[in-house]
Design an enzyme around this catalytic site. Structure first.
Site, PDB file in Angstrom:
ATOM      1  N   CYS A  50       0.845  -1.200   0.097  1.00 16.38           N
ATOM      2  CA  CYS A  50      -0.050   0.120  -0.019  1.00 16.38           C
ATOM      3  C   CYS A  50       0.751   1.279  -0.012  1.00 16.38           C
ATOM      4  O   CYS A  50       0.402   2.388  -0.408  1.00 16.38           O
ATOM      5  CB  CYS A  50      -0.848   0.047   1.238  1.00 16.38           C
ATOM      6  SG  CYS A  50      -2.066  -1.449   1.224  1.00 16.38           S
ATOM      7  N   ASN A  68     -10.161   0.380   0.426  1.00 16.90           N
ATOM      8  CA  ASN A  68      -8.581   0.277   0.530  1.00 16.90           C
ATOM      9  C   ASN A  68      -8.189  -0.432  -1.187  1.00 16.90           C
ATOM     10  O   ASN A  68      -8.328  -1.503  -1.092  1.00 16.90           O
ATOM     11  CB  ASN A  68      -8.191  -0.413   1.464  1.00 16.90           C
ATOM     12  CG  ASN A  68      -6.665  -0.493   1.506  1.00 16.90           C
ATOM     13  OD1 ASN A  68      -6.047  -0.231   0.540  1.00 16.90           O
ATOM     14  ND2 ASN A  68      -6.184  -1.044   2.585  1.00 16.90           N
ATOM     15  N   HIS A  98      -2.822   7.443   2.867  1.00 19.59           N
ATOM     16  CA  HIS A  98      -3.297   6.194   2.261  1.00 19.59           C
ATOM     17  C   HIS A  98      -4.911   5.750   2.706  1.00 19.59           C
ATOM     18  O   HIS A  98      -4.940   5.819   3.932  1.00 19.59           O
ATOM     19  CB  HIS A  98      -2.424   5.050   2.706  1.00 19.59           C
ATOM     20  CG  HIS A  98      -2.997   3.473   2.323  1.00 19.59           C
ATOM     21  ND1 HIS A  98      -3.380   3.389   1.201  1.00 19.59           N
ATOM     22  CD2 HIS A  98      -2.991   2.509   3.019  1.00 19.59           C
ATOM     23  CE1 HIS A  98      -3.762   2.030   1.209  1.00 19.59           C
ATOM     24  NE2 HIS A  98      -3.597   1.394   2.358  1.00 19.59           N
TER      25      HIS A  98
HETATM   26  O1  UT7 Z   1      -3.240  -1.170   3.980  1.00 17.99           O
HETATM   27  C1  UT7 Z   1      -3.453  -1.726   5.406  1.00 17.99           C
HETATM   28  C2  UT7 Z   1      -4.366  -2.788   5.225  1.00 17.99           C
HETATM   29  N1  UT7 Z   1      -5.169  -2.974   6.589  1.00 17.99           N
HETATM   30  C3  UT7 Z   1      -5.621  -2.097   7.198  1.00 17.99           C
HETATM   31  O2  UT7 Z   1      -5.907  -1.013   7.034  1.00 17.99           O
HETATM   32  C4  UT7 Z   1      -6.537  -2.720   8.550  1.00 17.99           C
HETATM   33  C5  UT7 Z   1      -6.113  -2.107   9.580  1.00 17.99           C
HETATM   34  N2  UT7 Z   1      -7.074  -2.393  10.787  1.00 17.99           N
HETATM   35  C6  UT7 Z   1      -8.393  -2.039  10.575  1.00 17.99           C
HETATM   36  O3  UT7 Z   1      -8.785  -1.397  10.086  1.00 17.99           O
HETATM   37  C7  UT7 Z   1      -9.123  -2.479  11.952  1.00 17.99           C
HETATM   38  O4  UT7 Z   1      -8.517  -3.511  12.737  1.00 17.99           O
HETATM   39  C8  UT7 Z   1     -10.418  -3.553  11.360  1.00 17.99           C
HETATM   40  C9  UT7 Z   1     -11.337  -2.470  10.477  1.00 17.99           C
HETATM   41  C10 UT7 Z   1      -9.988  -4.459  10.387  1.00 17.99           C
HETATM   42  C11 UT7 Z   1     -11.207  -4.052  12.413  1.00 17.99           C
HETATM   43  O5  UT7 Z   1     -11.616  -3.337  13.231  1.00 17.99           O
HETATM   44  P1  UT7 Z   1     -11.454  -3.454  14.846  1.00 17.99           P
HETATM   45  O6  UT7 Z   1     -12.113  -2.411  15.604  1.00 17.99           O
HETATM   46  O7  UT7 Z   1     -10.114  -3.384  15.016  1.00 17.99           O
HETATM   47  O8  UT7 Z   1     -12.036  -4.823  15.061  1.00 17.99           O
HETATM   48  P2  UT7 Z   1     -11.493  -6.118  15.881  1.00 17.99           P
HETATM   49  O9  UT7 Z   1     -10.486  -6.549  14.600  1.00 17.99           O
HETATM   50  O10 UT7 Z   1     -11.093  -5.818  17.003  1.00 17.99           O
HETATM   51  O11 UT7 Z   1     -12.807  -7.015  15.799  1.00 17.99           O
HETATM   52  C12 UT7 Z   1     -13.859  -6.777  16.457  1.00 17.99           C
HETATM   53  C13 UT7 Z   1     -14.906  -7.770  16.174  1.00 17.99           C
HETATM   54  C14 UT7 Z   1     -14.395  -9.435  16.088  1.00 17.99           C
HETATM   55  O12 UT7 Z   1     -15.312 -10.201  16.695  1.00 17.99           O
HETATM   56  P3  UT7 Z   1     -15.160 -10.661  18.209  1.00 17.99           P
HETATM   57  O13 UT7 Z   1     -13.724 -11.401  18.285  1.00 17.99           O
HETATM   58  O14 UT7 Z   1     -14.813  -9.274  19.283  1.00 17.99           O
HETATM   59  O15 UT7 Z   1     -16.361 -11.421  18.639  1.00 17.99           O
HETATM   60  C15 UT7 Z   1     -14.325  -9.661  14.695  1.00 17.99           C
HETATM   61  O16 UT7 Z   1     -14.640 -10.919  14.331  1.00 17.99           O
HETATM   62  O17 UT7 Z   1     -15.505  -7.608  14.949  1.00 17.99           O
HETATM   63  C16 UT7 Z   1     -15.623  -8.782  14.116  1.00 17.99           C
HETATM   64  N3  UT7 Z   1     -15.409  -8.451  12.704  1.00 17.99           N
HETATM   65  C17 UT7 Z   1     -16.753  -8.029  12.128  1.00 17.99           C
HETATM   66  N4  UT7 Z   1     -18.111  -7.992  12.377  1.00 17.99           N
HETATM   67  C18 UT7 Z   1     -19.025  -7.591  11.608  1.00 17.99           C
HETATM   68  C19 UT7 Z   1     -14.543  -8.554  12.037  1.00 17.99           C
HETATM   69  N5  UT7 Z   1     -14.769  -8.233  10.754  1.00 17.99           N
HETATM   70  C20 UT7 Z   1     -16.232  -7.901  10.823  1.00 17.99           C
HETATM   71  C21 UT7 Z   1     -17.322  -7.556   9.813  1.00 17.99           C
HETATM   72  N6  UT7 Z   1     -18.511  -7.378   9.920  1.00 17.99           N
HETATM   73  N7  UT7 Z   1     -16.908  -7.248   8.501  1.00 17.99           N
END
Ligand code: UT7
Length: 331
Positions: free
Chosen positions: A110, A280, A250
């Protein structure tokens, strides 16, 4: 000599996939995706479309708006090349009908577009090339498991291209200085494990051929690295945050780019974001945001990006007068 931007173009697939489209077949909701990422929809390429197709279309768009001379080199920043070998850049050069020009890919995920700009600036500074076409292009949907709610909703497909010419550091459009960095010890947080020489030739069913990610770790590193890189760059350039008119980070996640801007002290009205419409798009995200931002000639722009590797990079530029302000008519 300094690299000076004199043209910009974009290409995105026609097909729009909304959050509700995902919610109809995965355990997710529009509200979850919007709240956590700021993404509302993204463009997804049809199966017949490869990265070089989008890269070529963006290049044509940029060349329409650039000076008449053909660039003498082509760089494509991409993580999703058409083939493991060769790179996308020679394919694009050939389709443009440019015979025997230098053409190579930059793989910095990225952050690839910023790395591509730096490499192009090097070609210009050393006199290797007088005009360089730099393209950021990715079909991220092809390496993302479309049944994995944690990653599928984040990414979109697209390409953006800029033309650079040799010029002076004081000119509008001049790009630089740069701050670039990497930390390969963090490779496991964001990668496609298979398909290279370590884990070769996966069958299409194997999960290792898809992108895997520790979202929280990536988030934390992304905020820290883009903030630090931007601060270092401003210091190197002898500028203050108040000297920055527009901030183009980004477009991975609205919360990440807001957190970086907050830490840097960049006011809300100076932050550029189109992640709500494109998600993204990896190496395409910076040029897509630049083309979308209705930038005004003379505005000083701070660009910063972060990606798998980890890699990160930042640069500065002053927006040139390209003869248009609102770019919406070009999509
Ligand atoms: O260029 C770099 C590319 N990558 C990125 O930019 C990603 C960087 N990270 C992020 O943007 C965030 O970490 C995410 C958007 C991916 C996730 O947000 P978060 O607030 O960190 O959520 P989390 O990973 O802590 O997940 C919270 C919950 C989890 O459930 P449990 O384990 O708490 O029961 C996930 O399984 O949300 C769940 N979850 C979803 N729920 C509904 C993960 N994806 C989804 C989804 N819909 N699409």
């Amino acid at each position: 000599m300094t690299a000076v931007l004199d043209g910009i173009g974009v290409a995105v697939p026609d097909r729009v996939v909304t959050n509700d489209d995902f919610a109809a077949r995965l355990d997710t909701t529009d509200d979850w995706i919007r709240t956590r990422t700021g993404i509302g929809e993204r463009r997804i390429a049809d199966p017949a479309v490869a990265t070089s197709d989008l890269a070529f279309a963006a290049a044509q768009d940029a060349l329409k708006h650039a000076g008449s001379e053909s660039p003498s080199a082509v760089l494509v920043a991409t993580t999703t090349p058409d083939h493991p070998m060769p790179g996308v850049a020679p394919l694009v050069a050939a389709r443009l009908g440019w015979d025997a020009v230098p053409a190579f890919d930059v793989q910095a995920a990225c952050a690839g577009f910023i790395y591509g700009l730096a490499a192009a600036a090097g070609l210009i500074a050393t006199g290797v090339s007088e005009r360089v076409l730099v393209i950021g292009a990715d079909v991220m949907s092809r390496i993302t498991n479309q049944d994995d709610r944690a990653t599928a909703v984040l990414f979109g497909d697209g390409a953006g291209a800029v033309t650079l010419r040799a010029g002076e550091a004081e000119e509008p459009g001049a790009i630089g200085p740069f701050d670039l960095g990497s930390d390969g010890t963090q490779v496991g947080h964001l990668m496609v494990e298979a398909g290279g020489t370590r884990v070769p030739g996966p069958s299409p069913e194997e999960p290792a051929r898809f992108l895997s990610m520790n979202g929280r770790d990536v988030y934390r590193h992304a905020v820290r690295r883009m903030t630090d890189s931007s601060s270092r760059l401003l210091e190197r350039a002898g500028l203050e945050v108040d000297d920055v008119d527009r901030f183009v980070a980004h477009q991975a996640n609205l919360r990440i780019l807001m957190a970086v801007a907050d830490r840097l002290g960049i006011p809300e009205e100076r932050r550029v974001s189109n992640v709500d419409r494109f998600g993204n798009t990896s190496a395409a995200s910076i040029p897509l945001a630049l083309a979308d931002a209705a930038l005004r000639p003379g505005e000083r722009i701070l660009l910063t990006a972060f990606g798998s590797g980890f890699t990160w990079g930042s640069t500065l530029m002053t927006w040139p007068d390209l003869g248009f302000v609102d770019n919406d008519h070009r999509r």
